[in-house]
Design a protein around this motif. Sequence first.
Motif, PDB file in Angstrom:
ATOM      1  N   ASN A 125     -16.656  -4.787  -0.136  1.00  0.00           N
ATOM      2  CA  ASN A 125     -16.238  -3.876  -1.207  1.00  0.00           C
ATOM      3  C   ASN A 125     -17.444  -3.458  -2.050  1.00  0.00           C
ATOM      4  OD1 ASN A 125     -13.591  -3.964  -0.405  1.00  0.00           O
ATOM      5  ND2 ASN A 125     -12.885  -5.304  -2.050  1.00  0.00           N
ATOM      6  N   GLY A 150     -10.538  -1.314  -3.525  1.00  0.00           N
ATOM      7  CA  GLY A 150     -10.191   0.085  -3.767  1.00  0.00           C
ATOM      8  C   GLY A 150     -10.017   0.445  -5.228  1.00  0.00           C
ATOM      9  N   THR A 167      -9.536 -11.112  -5.866  1.00  0.00           N
ATOM     10  CA  THR A 167     -10.606 -10.496  -5.076  1.00  0.00           C
ATOM     11  C   THR A 167     -10.048  -9.544  -4.026  1.00  0.00           C
ATOM     12  OG1 THR A 167     -11.942 -12.471  -5.371  1.00  0.00           O
ATOM     13  CG2 THR A 167     -12.578 -11.003  -3.592  1.00  0.00           C
ATOM     14  N   ARG A 168      -9.010  -9.975  -3.340  1.00  0.00           N
ATOM     15  CA  ARG A 168      -8.442  -9.111  -2.301  1.00  0.00           C
ATOM     16  C   ARG A 168      -7.735  -7.903  -2.912  1.00  0.00           C
ATOM     17  NH1 ARG A 168      -8.631 -11.855   2.483  1.00  0.00           N
ATOM     18  NH2 ARG A 168      -9.022 -14.070   2.273  1.00  0.00           N
ATOM     19  N   ASN A 187       0.840  -1.203   0.000  1.00  0.00           N
ATOM     20  CA  ASN A 187       0.000   0.000   0.000  1.00  0.00           C
ATOM     21  C   ASN A 187       0.873   1.251   0.000  1.00  0.00           C
ATOM     22  OD1 ASN A 187      -2.336  -1.493  -0.008  1.00  0.00           O
ATOM     23  ND2 ASN A 187      -2.846  -1.159   2.141  1.00  0.00           N
ATOM     24  N   PHE A 225     -15.262   9.506   0.891  1.00  0.00           N
ATOM     25  CA  PHE A 225     -15.335   8.305   1.724  1.00  0.00           C
ATOM     26  C   PHE A 225     -14.161   8.440   2.691  1.00  0.00           C
ATOM     27  CE2 PHE A 225     -14.820   3.342   1.513  1.00  0.00           C
ATOM     28  CZ  PHE A 225     -14.973   3.276   2.892  1.00  0.00           C
ATOM     29  N   TRP A 243     -11.862   3.165  -6.974  1.00  0.00           N
ATOM     30  CA  TRP A 243     -11.527   4.542  -6.577  1.00  0.00           C
ATOM     31  C   TRP A 243     -10.199   4.973  -7.208  1.00  0.00           C
ATOM     32  CZ3 TRP A 243     -14.352   1.433  -3.327  1.00  0.00           C
ATOM     33  CH2 TRP A 243     -15.467   1.998  -2.693  1.00  0.00           C
ATOM     34  N   TYR A 244      -9.340   3.978  -7.487  1.00  0.00           N
ATOM     35  CA  TYR A 244      -7.986   4.306  -7.929  1.00  0.00           C
ATOM     36  C   TYR A 244      -7.969   5.027  -9.281  1.00  0.00           C
ATOM     37  CZ  TYR A 244      -6.444   0.881  -4.383  1.00  0.00           C
ATOM     38  OH  TYR A 244      -6.220   0.188  -3.215  1.00  0.00           O
ATOM     39  N   VAL A 274     -14.660 -10.081   1.599  1.00  0.00           N
ATOM     40  CA  VAL A 274     -14.004  -8.919   0.987  1.00  0.00           C
ATOM     41  C   VAL A 274     -14.839  -8.426  -0.195  1.00  0.00           C
ATOM     42  CG1 VAL A 274     -11.972  -8.191  -0.333  1.00  0.00           C
ATOM     43  CG2 VAL A 274     -11.684  -9.543   1.752  1.00  0.00           C
ATOM     44  N   ALA A 275     -15.285  -9.373  -1.023  1.00  0.00           N
ATOM     45  CA  ALA A 275     -16.081  -8.990  -2.194  1.00  0.00           C
ATOM     46  C   ALA A 275     -17.394  -8.345  -1.756  1.00  0.00           C
ATOM     47  CB  ALA A 275     -16.341 -10.211  -3.071  1.00  0.00           C
ATOM     48  N   ALA A 313     -10.493 -11.395   6.581  1.00  0.00           N
ATOM     49  CA  ALA A 313     -11.801 -11.764   6.058  1.00  0.00           C
ATOM     50  C   ALA A 313     -11.632 -12.706   4.877  1.00  0.00           C
ATOM     51  CB  ALA A 313     -12.559 -10.510   5.638  1.00  0.00           C
ATOM     52  N   SER A 314     -12.635 -13.539   4.649  1.00  0.00           N
ATOM     53  CA  SER A 314     -12.603 -14.440   3.493  1.00  0.00           C
ATOM     54  C   SER A 314     -12.739 -13.628   2.212  1.00  0.00           C
ATOM     55  CB  SER A 314     -13.746 -15.441   3.578  1.00  0.00           C
ATOM     56  OG  SER A 314     -14.978 -14.774   3.331  1.00  0.00           O
ATOM     57  N   GLU A 315     -12.393 -14.251   1.091  1.00  0.00           N
ATOM     58  CA  GLU A 315     -12.561 -13.559  -0.194  1.00  0.00           C
ATOM     59  C   GLU A 315     -14.012 -13.152  -0.421  1.00  0.00           C
ATOM     60  OE1 GLU A 315     -10.995 -15.452  -3.627  1.00  0.00           O
ATOM     61  OE2 GLU A 315      -8.958 -14.844  -3.162  1.00  0.00           O
ATOM     62  N   GLU A 333      -7.337  -0.427   5.889  1.00  0.00           N
ATOM     63  CA  GLU A 333      -6.822   0.872   5.432  1.00  0.00           C
ATOM     64  C   GLU A 333      -6.571   0.913   3.923  1.00  0.00           C
ATOM     65  OE1 GLU A 333      -3.581   1.548   4.346  1.00  0.00           O
ATOM     66  OE2 GLU A 333      -3.471   3.719   4.571  1.00  0.00           O
ATOM     67  N   THR A 334      -6.402  -0.272   3.314  1.00  0.00           N
ATOM     68  CA  THR A 334      -6.118  -0.349   1.872  1.00  0.00           C
ATOM     69  C   THR A 334      -7.061   0.550   1.072  1.00  0.00           C
ATOM     70  OG1 THR A 334      -5.333  -2.620   2.085  1.00  0.00           O
ATOM     71  CG2 THR A 334      -5.992  -1.894  -0.128  1.00  0.00           C
ATOM     72  N   GLY A 335      -6.492   1.438   0.309  1.00  0.00           N
ATOM     73  CA  GLY A 335      -7.292   2.282  -0.586  1.00  0.00           C
ATOM     74  C   GLY A 335      -7.788   3.573   0.042  1.00  0.00           C
ATOM     75  N   LEU A 379     -19.814   5.174  -4.494  1.00  0.00           N
ATOM     76  CA  LEU A 379     -19.579   5.466  -5.914  1.00  0.00           C
ATOM     77  C   LEU A 379     -20.882   5.537  -6.705  1.00  0.00           C
ATOM     78  CD1 LEU A 379     -16.354   3.389  -6.675  1.00  0.00           C
ATOM     79  CD2 LEU A 379     -16.575   5.823  -6.159  1.00  0.00           C
ATOM     80  N   LEU A 386     -19.647  -0.910  -0.139  1.00  0.00           N
ATOM     81  CA  LEU A 386     -19.047   0.424  -0.030  1.00  0.00           C
ATOM     82  C   LEU A 386     -19.074   1.138  -1.379  1.00  0.00           C
ATOM     83  CD1 LEU A 386     -16.051  -0.486   2.332  1.00  0.00           C
ATOM     84  CD2 LEU A 386     -18.211   0.637   2.954  1.00  0.00           C
ATOM     85  N   LYS A 387     -18.860   0.359  -2.454  1.00  0.00           N
ATOM     86  CA  LYS A 387     -18.952   0.940  -3.799  1.00  0.00           C
ATOM     87  C   LYS A 387     -20.370   1.446  -4.063  1.00  0.00           C
ATOM     88  CE  LYS A 387     -15.837  -2.271  -5.886  1.00  0.00           C
ATOM     89  NZ  LYS A 387     -15.631  -3.274  -6.943  1.00  0.00           N
ATOM     90  N   TYR A 425      -9.884   7.030  -1.258  1.00  0.00           N
ATOM     91  CA  TYR A 425     -11.323   7.135  -1.024  1.00  0.00           C
ATOM     92  C   TYR A 425     -11.780   8.571  -0.772  1.00  0.00           C
ATOM     93  CZ  TYR A 425     -11.165   2.024  -0.265  1.00  0.00           C
ATOM     94  OH  TYR A 425     -10.986   0.671  -0.391  1.00  0.00           O
TER      95      TYR A 425
END
Lengths: 378, 378
Positions: free
Chosen positions: B64, A94, A89-90, A64, B103, A97-98, B60-61, B55-57, B92-94, B72, B67-68, B98
Amino acid sequence: MRFLHTADWHIGKKLHAFSLAAEQQDAFTQIKTIAAQEKVDAIVIAGDLYDRAVASEDSVAMLNGMLKELNLQEKYPLLAISGNHDSATRLETGSDWYTATQFYLNTTFAGAFEPVTLADTQFFLLPFFQPQQARNYFEDDSLKELPEIMKRTVAEMVTKFDPTKKHVLVAHFFAAGSSHHDSETKIEVGGLNAVPVDLLEVFDYVALGHLHDKNALHHPKIQYAGSPVKFSASEAETEKGVWIVDTDPYAAKWVPLRPLNDIQILENSYAELTDPALYHSIPNDDYVVIKLTDRAVIEDVLNKLRNYYPRILTLTRVNGRESLTVNDDDVVLTDLAPLALFENFFTKMTDEQPTELQKKIVQESLAELKKGDQDETN
Amino acid sequence: MRFLHTADWHIGKKLHAFSLAAEQQDAFTQIKTIAAQEKVDAIVIAGDLYDRAVASEDSVAMLNGMLKELNLQEKYPLLAISGNHDSATRLETGSDWYTATQFYLNTTFAGAFEPVTLADTQFFLLPFFQPQQARNYFEDDSLKELPEIMKRTVAEMVTKFDPTKKHVLVAHFFAAGSSHHDSETKIEVGGLNAVPVDLLEVFDYVALGHLHDKNALHHPKIQYAGSPVKFSASEAETEKGVWIVDTDPYAAKWVPLRPLNDIQILENSYAELTDPALYHSIPNDDYVVIKLTDRAVIEDVLNKLRNYYPRILTLTRVNGRESLTVNDDDVVLTDLAPLALFENFFTKMTDEQPTELQKKIVQESLAELKKGDQDETN
């Protein structure tokens, strides 16, 4: 335009027990410096950003931080894909947003057909993918092998070509050989076919990741960047670096990276290894692969040599050990019966002969196995 | 301004063996609808977005995607912090990208002192933190307990107050009690002190996460949103929902969420449980906690009842079992000698008396233990 092509960062990678975090951070700093010196307009990272699908917190923080430095601080447009070591997936977190700051990170097969246009070039970002993802996308289960899948994939990309632009493919796979060979040799790595190189020649440049050596392919416009750090003893002699690519007129320049700590292969005797002339010539933080030429037994040799070379990766004997009672050269192993093979192995490992009881146990086990084989064939 | 206050999404949470993904997705959709109906200007998520640090994939999906959608697609400003269940580093990633779309995700203690101003309000985003992080930030190792740390933290935040604005704290901790109590009762949960509620009254509103029940605190301006989904049998009776908060003039309105699948507590006999009048009244997808009132042995009772209630979480007997030879009410367990206690336990578990050999083994073990105790005191 001019871009920097790198790949296979493998953040979190360990070399045997040693963390490579310092080496990776140093290589990153060199890449940043090269990007500035060469005044590149963008940076391409062709997959395997992480070493593992579930990266450690330290690795997450490191990657990151690097991506923030390049994109948010230094304002380089980034073009990146997920490799086979990443969790798509992981890594995707973000990414929507990137794009606002020209960080284009694609982790999906479908996304490969939405080229990113930067200056005079269209970039097609094809992440590592499983054949089934391509079959699903094309709704065509007849697509079996990687070569035909890539043929279809490239054909689909060509329909998106803007003829006024240059076309660059960023991908993460094993490319080798040609689809025109009469022998139709299939080159396979890890069960997957190689992608024939000529399929990719429609692009003005192909920025590849996956293989860690830039010399894995010799093609002026289809290139592996290799990893920025030596990740195994087999990469000891591999020069690491990045490609600086100009799109118009086309030019590709290799800029090497200087290893923070190198990997040294020492094929020497114990006397040579403990000679100051040799060990003073090897930096203390270098990683050392020792191929011991002695045949005599040297007690606790690994720990003794660690006093001279703190970061020994492996120690092997290239000439065998004197105390061995069986000389491999004298026996053709495949000619031996199973029990003799066991005795040979046992003696080699322990320097002792198996006892009668041990031989009996092995004999019974072999008989049992043989019986099992017969049962199954009935 | 008007914002929606939610917390403790715990994406990835399982209820015994059952995934709660459907319930969480449904609650999210309801929250989105409420946000639209109430025309909120922002959405606050007060920590524990994930249930686990890694968290599992799928989780995470899912997160994500949520939040999108909110940020967004629906363009809501988001204000979020990490909770004790999140990995601050991973979450914190991203986050640096944001902020461009409003965000605001803060995972660091230091970040809590950089308020986010939206319309008429300053938001202070204080993630879950370890006391040591506060000591490091203030460079003051004399800060021991959470109450004094929070006193210092709030005082520091007050120095950032814009007097023309309202001030909202978003935090994730256990708030309870008062710092003015003479008894100085320390309320502790999981080894950490509670934050006295009066310390927080300097804010116009405190949007809390951590406890899953909005009724955990009764304060007009310092509130838990609770979790949007019932996450354990102990939450069966807890009404889930979100707060809709107006800053000027201040108003807070509770809007309940309807559970997709509820948790039912059934304290009934087997005959009642297998009566269509009862089991037809319970939706098949509801989670069921059974407190069986029968005392008789019913063979394979759990599997039998699963035919009527496919999602049984637990089955317990509230009145013991008839076949028990020892009635707990007759014996004060602490009065019994160790061997008698063992016999009592053995009989209760097996419905049989221990044999003489079994008693002898226990007796010897007890003697051995006693001897060990004496050895240690010597």
